[in-house]
Design a protein around this motif. Structure first.
Motif, PDB file in Angstrom:
ATOM      1  N   TYR A   1      28.694  -8.901   4.691  1.00 31.07           N
ATOM      2  CA  TYR A   1      28.991  -7.704   3.947  1.00 31.07           C
ATOM      3  C   TYR A   1      29.190  -6.543   4.890  1.00 31.07           C
ATOM      4  O   TYR A   1      28.859  -6.623   6.061  1.00 31.07           O
ATOM      5  CB  TYR A   1      27.911  -7.412   2.907  1.00 31.07           C
ATOM      6  N   SER A   2      29.712  -5.453   4.372  1.00 30.67           N
ATOM      7  CA  SER A   2      30.028  -4.301   5.206  1.00 30.67           C
ATOM      8  C   SER A   2      29.343  -3.057   4.662  1.00 30.67           C
ATOM      9  O   SER A   2      29.453  -2.739   3.482  1.00 30.67           O
ATOM     10  CB  SER A   2      31.543  -4.094   5.214  1.00 30.67           C
ATOM     11  N   ILE A   3      28.645  -2.350   5.527  1.00 35.36           N
ATOM     12  CA  ILE A   3      27.980  -1.096   5.167  1.00 35.36           C
ATOM     13  C   ILE A   3      28.913   0.035   5.567  1.00 35.36           C
ATOM     14  O   ILE A   3      29.353   0.098   6.708  1.00 35.36           O
ATOM     15  CB  ILE A   3      26.636  -0.952   5.900  1.00 35.36           C
ATOM     16  N   VAL A   4      29.199   0.972   4.641  1.00 35.03           N
ATOM     17  CA  VAL A   4      30.133   2.050   4.944  1.00 35.03           C
ATOM     18  C   VAL A   4      29.444   3.345   5.353  1.00 35.03           C
ATOM     19  O   VAL A   4      30.092   4.261   5.795  1.00 35.03           O
ATOM     20  CB  VAL A   4      31.096   2.324   3.762  1.00 35.03           C
ATOM     21  N   ASN A   5      28.130   3.445   5.220  1.00 30.76           N
ATOM     22  CA  ASN A   5      27.432   4.658   5.649  1.00 30.76           C
ATOM     23  C   ASN A   5      25.970   4.326   5.958  1.00 30.76           C
ATOM     24  O   ASN A   5      25.084   4.646   5.191  1.00 30.76           O
ATOM     25  CB  ASN A   5      27.554   5.775   4.615  1.00 30.76           C
ATOM     26  N   PRO A   6      25.703   3.673   7.101  1.00 31.54           N
ATOM     27  CA  PRO A   6      24.338   3.286   7.429  1.00 31.54           C
ATOM     28  C   PRO A   6      23.471   4.503   7.731  1.00 31.54           C
ATOM     29  O   PRO A   6      23.970   5.589   7.941  1.00 31.54           O
ATOM     30  CB  PRO A   6      24.511   2.407   8.661  1.00 31.54           C
ATOM     31  N   GLY A   7      22.202   4.307   7.787  1.00 32.78           N
ATOM     32  CA  GLY A   7      21.258   5.377   8.083  1.00 32.78           C
ATOM     33  C   GLY A   7      20.060   5.273   7.174  1.00 32.78           C
ATOM     34  O   GLY A   7      19.814   4.238   6.549  1.00 32.78           O
ATOM     35  N   PRO A   8      19.276   6.357   7.076  1.00 33.44           N
ATOM     36  CA  PRO A   8      18.041   6.298   6.308  1.00 33.44           C
ATOM     37  C   PRO A   8      18.260   5.995   4.826  1.00 33.44           C
ATOM     38  O   PRO A   8      17.400   5.408   4.185  1.00 33.44           O
ATOM     39  CB  PRO A   8      17.407   7.665   6.496  1.00 33.44           C
ATOM     40  N   CYS A   9      19.401   6.349   4.285  1.00 32.69           N
ATOM     41  CA  CYS A   9      19.665   6.045   2.874  1.00 32.69           C
ATOM     42  C   CYS A   9      19.674   4.539   2.656  1.00 32.69           C
ATOM     43  O   CYS A   9      19.160   4.041   1.668  1.00 32.69           O
ATOM     44  CB  CYS A   9      20.993   6.638   2.424  1.00 32.69           C
ATOM     45  N   VAL A  10      20.243   3.819   3.604  1.00 33.85           N
ATOM     46  CA  VAL A  10      20.355   2.369   3.486  1.00 33.85           C
ATOM     47  C   VAL A  10      19.099   1.680   4.004  1.00 33.85           C
ATOM     48  O   VAL A  10      18.588   0.753   3.391  1.00 33.85           O
ATOM     49  CB  VAL A  10      21.594   1.861   4.255  1.00 33.85           C
ATOM     50  N   CYS A  11      18.586   2.155   5.118  1.00 35.72           N
ATOM     51  CA  CYS A  11      17.501   1.459   5.802  1.00 35.72           C
ATOM     52  C   CYS A  11      16.121   2.017   5.469  1.00 35.72           C
ATOM     53  O   CYS A  11      15.121   1.480   5.937  1.00 35.72           O
ATOM     54  CB  CYS A  11      17.725   1.524   7.309  1.00 35.72           C
ATOM     55  N   GLY A  12      16.050   3.096   4.695  1.00 34.58           N
ATOM     56  CA  GLY A  12      14.761   3.706   4.361  1.00 34.58           C
ATOM     57  C   GLY A  12      13.919   2.800   3.482  1.00 34.58           C
ATOM     58  O   GLY A  12      14.402   1.851   2.875  1.00 34.58           O
ATOM     59  N   GLY A  13      12.638   3.089   3.417  1.00 39.16           N
ATOM     60  CA  GLY A  13      11.707   2.263   2.660  1.00 39.16           C
ATOM     61  C   GLY A  13      11.524   2.723   1.230  1.00 39.16           C
ATOM     62  O   GLY A  13      10.399   2.959   0.798  1.00 39.16           O
ATOM     63  N   TYR A  14      12.584   2.873   0.485  1.00 37.35           N
ATOM     64  CA  TYR A  14      12.488   3.330  -0.903  1.00 37.35           C
ATOM     65  C   TYR A  14      11.815   2.276  -1.767  1.00 37.35           C
ATOM     66  O   TYR A  14      12.115   1.089  -1.661  1.00 37.35           O
ATOM     67  CB  TYR A  14      13.877   3.657  -1.464  1.00 37.35           C
ATOM     68  N   GLY A  15      10.901   2.710  -2.635  1.00 37.73           N
ATOM     69  CA  GLY A  15      10.220   1.796  -3.543  1.00 37.73           C
ATOM     70  C   GLY A  15      11.197   1.160  -4.514  1.00 37.73           C
ATOM     71  O   GLY A  15      12.184   1.772  -4.921  1.00 37.73           O
ATOM     72  N   GLN A  16      10.901  -0.062  -4.887  1.00 36.09           N
ATOM     73  CA  GLN A  16      11.760  -0.816  -5.804  1.00 36.09           C
ATOM     74  C   GLN A  16      11.631  -0.278  -7.230  1.00 36.09           C
ATOM     75  O   GLN A  16      10.567   0.155  -7.640  1.00 36.09           O
ATOM     76  CB  GLN A  16      11.385  -2.300  -5.749  1.00 36.09           C
ATOM     77  N   SER A  17      12.703  -0.346  -7.972  1.00 39.11           N
ATOM     78  CA  SER A  17      12.738  -0.014  -9.398  1.00 39.11           C
ATOM     79  C   SER A  17      13.621  -1.049 -10.060  1.00 39.11           C
ATOM     80  O   SER A  17      14.732  -1.308  -9.597  1.00 39.11           O
ATOM     81  CB  SER A  17      13.327   1.387  -9.608  1.00 39.11           C
ATOM     82  N   ALA A  59      23.800   1.285  -2.314  1.00 38.51           N
ATOM     83  CA  ALA A  59      23.568   2.191  -1.182  1.00 38.51           C
ATOM     84  C   ALA A  59      24.188   1.595   0.077  1.00 38.51           C
ATOM     85  O   ALA A  59      23.794   0.531   0.534  1.00 38.51           O
ATOM     86  CB  ALA A  59      22.074   2.421  -0.990  1.00 38.51           C
ATOM     87  N   GLY A  60      25.182   2.294   0.620  1.00 36.59           N
ATOM     88  CA  GLY A  60      25.864   1.828   1.812  1.00 36.59           C
ATOM     89  C   GLY A  60      27.057   0.945   1.543  1.00 36.59           C
ATOM     90  O   GLY A  60      27.796   0.602   2.449  1.00 36.59           O
ATOM     91  N   PHE A  61      27.281   0.572   0.302  1.00 32.44           N
ATOM     92  CA  PHE A  61      28.405  -0.292  -0.055  1.00 32.44           C
ATOM     93  C   PHE A  61      29.480   0.451  -0.833  1.00 32.44           C
ATOM     94  O   PHE A  61      30.606   0.003  -0.908  1.00 32.44           O
ATOM     95  CB  PHE A  61      27.913  -1.501  -0.856  1.00 32.44           C
ATOM     96  N   VAL A  62      29.120   1.562  -1.444  1.00 30.31           N
ATOM     97  CA  VAL A  62      30.059   2.460  -2.110  1.00 30.31           C
ATOM     98  C   VAL A  62      30.073   3.730  -1.271  1.00 30.31           C
ATOM     99  O   VAL A  62      29.010   4.254  -0.916  1.00 30.31           O
ATOM    100  CB  VAL A  62      29.612   2.762  -3.557  1.00 30.31           C
ATOM    101  N   THR A  63      31.246   4.213  -0.929  1.00 35.34           N
ATOM    102  CA  THR A  63      31.344   5.387  -0.072  1.00 35.34           C
ATOM    103  C   THR A  63      30.593   6.565  -0.672  1.00 35.34           C
ATOM    104  O   THR A  63      30.771   6.913  -1.839  1.00 35.34           O
ATOM    105  CB  THR A  63      32.830   5.768   0.146  1.00 35.34           C
ATOM    106  N   ALA A  64      29.738   7.170   0.141  1.00 42.25           N
ATOM    107  CA  ALA A  64      28.927   8.305  -0.300  1.00 42.25           C
ATOM    108  C   ALA A  64      29.805   9.533  -0.508  1.00 42.25           C
ATOM    109  O   ALA A  64      30.573   9.893   0.387  1.00 42.25           O
ATOM    110  CB  ALA A  64      27.841   8.608   0.728  1.00 42.25           C
ATOM    111  N   PRO A  65      29.696  10.186  -1.663  1.00 41.33           N
ATOM    112  CA  PRO A  65      30.437  11.430  -1.853  1.00 41.33           C
ATOM    113  C   PRO A  65      29.779  12.547  -1.048  1.00 41.33           C
ATOM    114  O   PRO A  65      28.566  12.524  -0.829  1.00 41.33           O
ATOM    115  CB  PRO A  65      30.289  11.693  -3.353  1.00 41.33           C
ATOM    116  N   THR A  66      30.570  13.487  -0.587  1.00 42.50           N
ATOM    117  CA  THR A  66      30.020  14.653   0.106  1.00 42.50           C
ATOM    118  C   THR A  66      29.905  15.801  -0.882  1.00 42.50           C
ATOM    119  O   THR A  66      30.880  16.141  -1.564  1.00 42.50           O
ATOM    120  CB  THR A  66      30.898  15.054   1.298  1.00 42.50           C
ATOM    121  N   VAL A  67      28.697  16.348  -0.970  1.00 44.58           N
ATOM    122  CA  VAL A  67      28.426  17.512  -1.815  1.00 44.58           C
ATOM    123  C   VAL A  67      27.800  18.582  -0.936  1.00 44.58           C
ATOM    124  O   VAL A  67      27.238  18.277   0.111  1.00 44.58           O
ATOM    125  CB  VAL A  67      27.504  17.145  -3.001  1.00 44.58           C
TER     126      VAL A  67
END
Length: 181
Positions: A1-17, A59-67
């Motif tokens: 697979y391909s990650i389009v915006n790696p970093g803490p958003c993708v690799c962070g330790g967010y709790g599961q929901s 997260a990381g698979f759909v291009t992140a919008p810039t706001v």
């Protein structure tokens, strides 16, 4: 697979929901600024831990919008059914300080009870103090009350995305004083 915006958003330790039961209601589309992602009852998201009709990690698979800091960003959540419709509620969370949690003050950015079957929309105001960079946004749609940004619930779906927060820009140029008559 391909990650389009790696970093803490993708690799962070967010709790599961996640929901624990497939069927009934789920999220069919999320828009947020330029982000527009459609899924269906048969779509399994490409991200880690994704489970069809329960949790979708984009997260990381759909291009992140810039706001921008201080921007009012329109959003919509299309909630529909993969079986029965028993009513839905949804919350949206953004990790504005990028600490891997959605529980800090102001990070629950939308809370809708009695969502309609179909497209629900609104506006999210990005705080001027939001940390600049890529961070995670979570949409949690639940057949009953949304319990929290993490944990499990009976029916519904959670979807995760990355968004990029840019610094606000100062105005430049000479103000137009105008004339009045």
């Amino acid at each position: 697979y391909s990650i389009v915006n790696p970093g803490p958003c993708v690799c962070g330790g967010y709790g599961q929901s996640s929901a624990v039961n497939a069927f009934d209601e789920e999220i069919w589309n999320v828009t947020f600024g330029s982000l527009n992602n459609t899924s269906s009852c048969t779509t399994t998201a490409p991200g880690p831990n994704s489970v069809n009709q329960l949790y979708s990690n984009y997260a990381g698979f759909v291009t992140a919008p810039t706001v921008m800091q201080g921007q009012a960003v329109p959003y919509s959540v299309d909630i529909n059914t993969c079986g029965g419709w028993f009513g839905m509620n949804y919350d949206i969370y953004i990790d504005y300080n990028q600490n891997g949690l959605f529980t800090d003050a102001g990070e629950q950015v939308a809370s809708v009870t009695g969502a309609i079957q179909g497209v629900n929309s609104g506006v999210i105001n990005i705080p001027i103090a939001a940390t600049v960079g890529t961070t995670r946004m979570r949409v949690v749609a639940v057949e009953s009350a949304v319990p929290s940004p993490t944990g499990t619930y009976s029916y519904g779906e959670t979807e995760d995305y990355c968004i990029n927060i840019a610094a606000t820009t100062n105005c430049s140029g000479t103000p137009n004083s105008g004339t009045s008559s």
